[in-house]
Design a protein around this motif. Sequence first.
Motif, mmCIF file in Angstrom:
data_model
loop_
_atom_site.group_PDB
_atom_site.id
_atom_site.type_symbol
_atom_site.label_atom_id
_atom_site.label_comp_id
_atom_site.label_asym_id
_atom_site.label_seq_id
_atom_site.Cartn_x
_atom_site.Cartn_y
_atom_site.Cartn_z
ATOM 1 N N THR A 106 0.945 -1.415 0.012
ATOM 2 C CA THR A 106 0.015 -0.038 0.044
ATOM 3 C C THR A 106 0.803 1.300 -0.098
ATOM 4 O OG1 THR A 106 -1.584 -1.228 1.292
ATOM 5 C CG2 THR A 106 -2.024 1.232 1.040
ATOM 6 N N VAL A 117 2.118 1.877 -3.328
ATOM 7 C CA VAL A 117 1.155 2.453 -4.406
ATOM 8 C C VAL A 117 0.761 3.900 -4.103
ATOM 9 C CG1 VAL A 117 -1.408 2.559 -4.600
ATOM 10 C CG2 VAL A 117 -0.190 0.164 -4.444
ATOM 11 N N SER A 139 -7.093 2.808 0.649
ATOM 12 C CA SER A 139 -5.931 2.353 1.291
ATOM 13 C C SER A 139 -6.303 1.111 1.820
ATOM 14 C CB SER A 139 -5.099 3.236 2.059
ATOM 15 O OG SER A 139 -5.869 3.603 3.154
ATOM 16 N N VAL A 156 -6.873 -1.541 -0.522
ATOM 17 C CA VAL A 156 -5.637 -1.930 -1.263
ATOM 18 C C VAL A 156 -4.854 -2.857 -0.449
ATOM 19 C CG1 VAL A 156 -3.217 -1.164 -2.027
ATOM 20 C CG2 VAL A 156 -5.441 0.295 -2.833
ATOM 21 N N THR A 157 -4.874 -2.625 0.888
ATOM 22 C CA THR A 157 -4.292 -3.261 1.929
ATOM 23 C C THR A 157 -4.946 -4.583 2.161
ATOM 24 O OG1 THR A 157 -3.554 -1.401 2.966
ATOM 25 C CG2 THR A 157 -3.534 -3.483 4.406
ATOM 26 N N ALA A 195 -3.645 -6.621 -1.161
ATOM 27 C CA ALA A 195 -2.588 -6.437 -1.439
ATOM 28 C C ALA A 195 -1.920 -7.726 -1.612
ATOM 29 C CB ALA A 195 -1.602 -5.731 -0.391
#
Length: 273
Positions: free
Chosen positions: A134, A137, A207, A210-211, A214
């Motif tokens: 993350t 990114v 985020s 995303v985490t 991931a």
Amino acid sequence: MDTSETPQPLPRGEIRAFVRETFGLRGTLRLHRAALGGDLIRAPLNVILAPVFLLTRLAALLARVMKRHRAADWLATRRILLRTRVATEVAARVAAFIHELDGHGIGPGAPVDETRAAIDAYVSTRSAVAEIVTLIVVILSGFLLFHTATPGLVSLAGPFADLGAQTIAIDRFPLGPGIGRLWYGLFPAALPVWMVVVVFLALSVASAFVTTFAGLVADPVQVATGTHRRRLERLFRRLADRAGPEGLAREHVAARLGDIGDLAFNLIRFLRG
């Protein structure tokens, strides 16, 4: 004649097969089916709790240096981070794998409590890798979109909010957006604090997503580089050697570098402004 016990060799073939099956592309897709739902809430909470986790592990290291082994063990085994469903699934698979190898006489044969603590540390390290993804990114987003360093969400929220303020001001310019673009190119629109807060919250939600997912990227990459295999082999060695709780993994430190960089970056910008 040396009568000391020969160390149990690592079951490298079995470890490789387990890593490929569990963390390869198909394996990680199966794992992340459990991520839909509550993990989208737990992931951002874990990001908030991560600095507390880091402090407890640093305190454990300090206590060990000071020969306060009981306090060090207590601090090292505190579960600070929330257990996500994906992490629970990973822990269950690793535990079942170790149990199966123990049954065949090629596992570490460690006590249940030591095995559980080692698996918890292993799972938390994997979660830290998701935070690192993350962070990457966020940094790439700042460079690609705004050509500036954005080591954290606070640093990224400012440029996004500024872009939003400029866009709104240009669209509402009385003489039309064309002249408005020229005007606000010379005289940038004022950036309201509420917009920065709203953008930061929106980026936090993004985020967290995303985490949470991931691992879909990080797991296959770590399989290809051998990182997952080496990490699991370290777990087996520590359990076989009765080495006790593992120290602070470098992945946790790397994940927190973004927070430290974000704080330093914004502090410098505030002092200059």
